[in-house]
Design an enzyme around this catalytic site. Structure first.
Site, PDB file in Angstrom:
ATOM      1  N   LYS A  74     -14.499   8.392  -3.464  1.00  0.00           N
ATOM      2  CA  LYS A  74     -15.744   8.747  -2.770  1.00  0.00           C
ATOM      3  C   LYS A  74     -16.223  10.135  -3.202  1.00  0.00           C
ATOM      4  O   LYS A  74     -17.418  10.355  -3.434  1.00  0.00           O
ATOM      5  CB  LYS A  74     -15.539   8.704  -1.264  1.00  0.00           C
ATOM      6  CG  LYS A  74     -15.238   7.314  -0.732  1.00  0.00           C
ATOM      7  CD  LYS A  74     -14.745   7.348   0.703  1.00  0.00           C
ATOM      8  CE  LYS A  74     -14.200   5.980   1.094  1.00  0.00           C
ATOM      9  NZ  LYS A  74     -13.031   6.028   1.936  1.00  0.00           N
ATOM     10  N   LYS A 127      -8.075  13.670   4.958  1.00  0.00           N
ATOM     11  CA  LYS A 127      -7.267  12.450   4.879  1.00  0.00           C
ATOM     12  C   LYS A 127      -6.254  12.500   5.998  1.00  0.00           C
ATOM     13  O   LYS A 127      -6.127  13.503   6.699  1.00  0.00           O
ATOM     14  CB  LYS A 127      -6.576  12.330   3.520  1.00  0.00           C
ATOM     15  CG  LYS A 127      -5.735  13.551   3.132  1.00  0.00           C
ATOM     16  CD  LYS A 127      -5.160  13.405   1.733  1.00  0.00           C
ATOM     17  CE  LYS A 127      -6.217  13.580   0.677  1.00  0.00           C
ATOM     18  NZ  LYS A 127      -6.373  12.428  -0.186  1.00  0.00           N
ATOM     19  N   ARG A 128      -5.523  11.417   6.161  1.00  0.00           N
ATOM     20  CA  ARG A 128      -4.462  11.391   7.171  1.00  0.00           C
ATOM     21  C   ARG A 128      -3.482  12.538   6.919  1.00  0.00           C
ATOM     22  O   ARG A 128      -3.172  12.868   5.788  1.00  0.00           O
ATOM     23  CB  ARG A 128      -3.742  10.040   7.095  1.00  0.00           C
ATOM     24  CG  ARG A 128      -2.633   9.833   8.087  1.00  0.00           C
ATOM     25  CD  ARG A 128      -2.229   8.360   8.093  1.00  0.00           C
ATOM     26  NE  ARG A 128      -1.879   7.875   6.769  1.00  0.00           N
ATOM     27  CZ  ARG A 128      -0.628   7.872   6.281  1.00  0.00           C
ATOM     28  NH1 ARG A 128       0.383   8.334   7.000  1.00  0.00           N
ATOM     29  NH2 ARG A 128      -0.376   7.396   5.077  1.00  0.00           N
ATOM     30  N   THR A 147      -8.512   6.369  -1.745  1.00  0.00           N
ATOM     31  CA  THR A 147      -9.909   5.964  -1.895  1.00  0.00           C
ATOM     32  C   THR A 147     -10.835   7.146  -1.645  1.00  0.00           C
ATOM     33  O   THR A 147     -11.963   7.170  -2.137  1.00  0.00           O
ATOM     34  CB  THR A 147     -10.272   4.804  -0.942  1.00  0.00           C
ATOM     35  OG1 THR A 147      -9.899   5.152   0.394  1.00  0.00           O
ATOM     36  CG2 THR A 147      -9.567   3.522  -1.347  1.00  0.00           C
ATOM     37  N   HIS A 193       0.798  -1.224   0.000  1.00  0.00           N
ATOM     38  CA  HIS A 193       0.000   0.000   0.000  1.00  0.00           C
ATOM     39  C   HIS A 193       0.833   1.278   0.000  1.00  0.00           C
ATOM     40  O   HIS A 193       0.271   2.365   0.086  1.00  0.00           O
ATOM     41  CB  HIS A 193      -0.931   0.027   1.214  1.00  0.00           C
ATOM     42  CG  HIS A 193      -2.124  -0.862   1.086  1.00  0.00           C
ATOM     43  ND1 HIS A 193      -3.276  -0.498   0.424  1.00  0.00           N
ATOM     44  CD2 HIS A 193      -2.343  -2.130   1.507  1.00  0.00           C
ATOM     45  CE1 HIS A 193      -4.145  -1.488   0.466  1.00  0.00           C
ATOM     46  NE2 HIS A 193      -3.603  -2.486   1.123  1.00  0.00           N
ATOM     47  N   LYS A 234       1.085  14.107   1.486  1.00  0.00           N
ATOM     48  CA  LYS A 234      -0.269  14.419   1.042  1.00  0.00           C
ATOM     49  C   LYS A 234      -0.454  15.925   0.830  1.00  0.00           C
ATOM     50  O   LYS A 234      -1.440  16.364   0.269  1.00  0.00           O
ATOM     51  CB  LYS A 234      -1.297  13.874   2.034  1.00  0.00           C
ATOM     52  CG  LYS A 234      -1.280  12.331   2.102  1.00  0.00           C
ATOM     53  CD  LYS A 234      -2.290  11.789   3.087  1.00  0.00           C
ATOM     54  CE  LYS A 234      -2.218  10.271   3.201  1.00  0.00           C
ATOM     55  NZ  LYS A 234      -2.783   9.573   2.047  1.00  0.00           N
TER      56      LYS A 234
END
Length: 808
Positions: A655, A543-544, A651, A355, A549
């Site tokens: 969504k 998100k985390r 993911t 992942h 990110k």
């Protein structure tokens, strides 16, 4: 077949309240009723689960065992009622009994069994496996507190315990009769008997693993699977002799040590104690799981020689990697097999999903810790490593490659390399990610065993993340596609594309989004006291919190917008609301500083009258599944802005897309495949590509040059040094971006390199938003083409190409 009418459901709920809580509906609280609902639905799923197991045993079907350190299940009541096809009846029954269905659903806590995308993906796959009639069990730990409950105090993250089990335990069925013993430490004694070398672990510390089962109902089927969560218990909860002597704490020491294993998800491993606890967690969960699987197999087939023919073990990232030596231990020590036979069975049973390409997440354990905590497992890993190295040497004759691919090297045990050596398949989770695994991270292993490497792009449970959470959109889809076929076949959403020029449909889509925004604004006002403007763009990054990110890139652009307003109060004509939600790992100080920065900026903008009705920033405290379920339908812009080549898939991007939000993002992870189905015209791309990132770093990246040449960027970075209304300055983040700190390279994730391109893309977003028909048309195309990202498709690919099991 619907198991209840409204009337029979009312009766069942009334009986549960009386039998379990000695209350009538008039006396019951919302929490009582939530528990009663859970127990009624649990009974239905338990009966179906028994029938599913009997059918699987009778037909001797191959079973899938999905091992993951986290399953981010969220709330289960509405989801289970939906899949059992009794959600309308449940809502009506609750109303007839004097309760508001929304209040009952809201009373349920999120199951604190996960952190981010990894856990949410696992939860989606459980739903799809049950829906597709695949006999499967998920395995994890029954965490007492999960990750943590996030509280923002004076702009900073504070971690609080998350006591989810007070009500969440209603879904769990303990199975003490199926408990397993897990051993840590001890000494090894070896002896020969009948030509076989036996190894016995003596004087080990034993912890009981008690399974707590949560049933998972499929949609449109009677099939029910199980999520098995292991709860640790001491073999002797209390030493009565010590207790009698007044040594109360010492008397309960063994129990406390056992319970620490399941106290929290991902304890901080920046110190040896944390590393030791994490390793204990992983082995506890893996050993209990493999013992459980092999025990059931023996009951059915009376031999383990056909284990690989009837079982497949999918490990979700490297956390369950110890499944490989643990299965070897059972096959050799308990079943009496020789090494070659045990290795053949193991390597035909285990499959590994990678992942991440981040080196920090490819787990490595100190050799000394493995030797001390798991002596027999260490023996087996050493042997696996020696044999694997011989294979590498025979293939490459290159000491450098042997060192890179080795499982044990330099005093460390490399779990990703163990997974590659011991698995029948290794898959990435998006086309780009798999390409990077094949050609970069695991290039040498792929060249040696190319047949192992596969791709299965991630997917999401579209029944939950569209139909359940966005009833307005669900209604529109049913009207336009002729019913609910899309719930079983997400590709039916493609029919929406034909309405792209239908003004009535586009207006209705816009109105649905407007109603969802207003609903979320009401929720924000009620729960946080924050007033959101539904007339503004809802621009969302949830998100985390991790530097790759690039929440910080988003912040820099907002600072640039703010500074434009200072220069010209009329510079922004379209109101813009930026919404953030994220948790930072407790030991990740830079991530926590970025959260502080977001809140400092939000406060500063909130108190500047120039920004009123033009610019707003809100940090959503304690981001979790239930909050995401309210936010996704209301979102209009999806921030997917990771450094190209760093995000495996994502993911959240799926969504958002499925709920009609438009993506601003890099060509990273699944964004690449989204772009393939959407085209450039239906998303807002920016930034360097993955190969360009590598090339820039290879040539030598100097962020100071960009700082010198770009005045807008320079002003933004200087604002970090100056600080904000709350008196907090961010010199540390300024230094980290321009010069690097704490061993990190300057601007390691290339925020400055992509800044200008990102600002230009955000300007395109604002311009497109001003054209209502164009925006709604783009939104419709996003929904119509999102079906490829359904978890059902992902699970079918696993079933056909890796697990080799039939599906519905």
């Amino acid at each position: 077949m619907t198991p209840f009418t409204t009337t029979t459901l009312e009766q069942a709920l009334t009986e549960k309240l009386a039998l379990n809580f000695s209350k009538t509906p008039d006396e019951a609280t919302d929490q009582d009723m939530m528990r009663a609902c859970a127990l009624v639905l649990r009974d239905v799923m338990a009966i179906r689960g028994v029938e599913t197991r009997k059918r699987t045993n009778r037909e001797q079907k191959k079973r899938v065992h999905y091992l993951s350190m986290e399953f981010l299940m969220g709330r289960s009541l509405m989801k289970n009622a939906y899949n059992l096809d009794i959600l309308p009846q449940l809502k009506e029954a609750l109303g007839n009994l004097g309760f508001r269905a929304g209040d009952i659903f809201e009373a349920e806590p999120d199951a604190a069994l996960g952190n981010g995308g990894l856990g949410r993906l696992a939860a989606c796959y459980l739903d799809s496996m049950a829906t597709l009639d695949i006999p499967a069990t998920g395995y994890s730990i029954c965490y007492e507190l999960g990750l943590f409950k996030q509280k923002i105090v004076e702009g900073q993250q504070v971690e609080l315990p998350d006591h989810w089990k007070d009500l969440g335990v209603s879904w769990l069925v303990p199975k003490p009769g199926e408990a397993q013993e897990v051993r840590f430490g001890g000494t090894l004694r070896e002896f020969w008997d009948n030509g076989h070398l036996h190894t016995v672990n003596e004087n080990a510390t034993t912890v009981l693993a008690v399974p707590c089962d949560m049933k998972i109902a499929g949609y449109g089927t009677e099939h029910v699977n199980t999520l098995r969560l292991w709860e640790p218990r001491a073999t002797s909860p209390m030493d009565m002799s010590l207790f009698s002597r007044g040594e109360y704490l010492k008397a309960a020491e063994e129990e406390a040590m056992a319970e620490s294993i399941a106290k929290v998800l991902y304890p901080d491993d920046s110190h040896m104690e944390g590393k030791s606890l994490r390793l204990k967690q992983q082995y506890f969960f893996v050993s209990a799981t493999i013992q459980s699987i092999t025990t059931r197999h023996m009951e059915l087939y009376h031999t383990l020689k056909n284990f690989h023919e009837k079982n497949v073990i999918q490990i979700n990232d490297t956390h369950p990697a110890l499944v490989i030596p643990e299965l070897m231990r059972i096959l050799i020590d308990d079943a009496g097999m020789d090494w070659d036979e045990a290795w053949s069975i193991t390597t035909q049973s285990v499959a590994y999903t990678n992942h991440t390409v981040l080196a920090e997440a490819l787990e490595r354990w100190p050799q000394v810790l493995m030797e001390h905590r798991l002596p027999r497992i260490w023996q087996i890993i050493k042997e696996i490593s020696c044999r694997w190295e011989r294979r590498i040497e025979e293939y490459y004759h290159d000491p450098g490659k042997t060192q890179y691919m080795a499982i044990v090297w330099g005093g460390e045990v490399r779990m990703a390399n163990l997974c590659i050596a011991g698995s029948m398949a290794v898959n990435g989770v998006s086309a780009l990610h798999t390409d990077i695994l094949r050609n970069s991270v695991f290039r040498d292993a792929c060249q040696m065993e190319p047949w192992k490497f596969k791709n299965v792009t991630n997917g999401i449970d579209h029944r939950r993340w569209l139909s359940e959470i966005n009833p307005g959109l669900d209604s529109l889809i049913r009207d336009l596609t002729g019913g609910d076929a899309y719930l079983s076949d997400a590709m039916a959403l493609q029919k929406l594309d034909s309405y792209a020029d239908d003004r009535t449909v586009l207006d209705r889509l816009g109105e649905i989004k407007r109603q969802n925004k207003e609903a979320f604004a009401r929720h924000a006002k009620k729960t946080r006291g924050v007033v959101l403007d539904p007339n503004s763009i809802f621009d969302v990054q949830v998100k985390r919190l991790h530097e790759y990110k690039r929440q910080l890139l988003n912040v820099l652009h907002i600072i640039a917008l703010y500074q434009r307003l200072q220069d010209d109060p009329n510079a922004i004509t379209q109101p813009h609301t930026f919404l953030f939600g994220a948790k930072a790992a407790p030991g990740y100080e830079v991530a926590k500083r970025i959260i502080h920065l977001i809140n400092s900026l939000a406060d500063h903008i909130d108190h500047d009258p120039i920004c009123k009705d033009k610019l707003q920033v809100v940090f959503l405290e304690n981001y979790r599944v239930s909050l995401a379920e309210m936010l996704m339908p209301a979102s209009e812009v999806s921030q997917q802005i990771s450094t190209a080549g760093k995000e495996a898939s994502g993911t959240g991007n799926m969504k958002f897309m499925m709920n009609g939000a438009l993506t601003i993002g890099t060509l990273d992870g699944a964004n690449v495949e989204m772009n393939e189905v959407l085209g450039d015209e239906n998303m807002f791309l920016f930034g360097l590509h993955a190969n360009e990132v590598e090339e820039l770093k290879r040539k030598g990246y100097v962020p100071q040059r960009i700082y010198t040449q770009d005045e807008t960027l320079r002003r933004c970075l200087d604002a970090l040094r100056t600080g904000f209304r709350d008196g907090v300055a961010y010199e540390d983040l300024y230094q980290r971006l321009l010069f690097g700190t704490g061993g990190s390279a300057a601007d390691e994730y290339l925020l400055l390199a992509d800044f200008a391109s990102y600002c230009e893309a955000e300007a395109r977003v604002a311009a497109a938003y001003g054209d209502v028909d164009r925006w709604n048309r783009m939104s419709l195309h996003n929904i119509a083409r999102s079906g490829i990202f359904a978890a059902d498709r992902s699970v079918k690919e696993y079933a056909e190409h890796i697990w080799h099991v039939p599906h519905r």
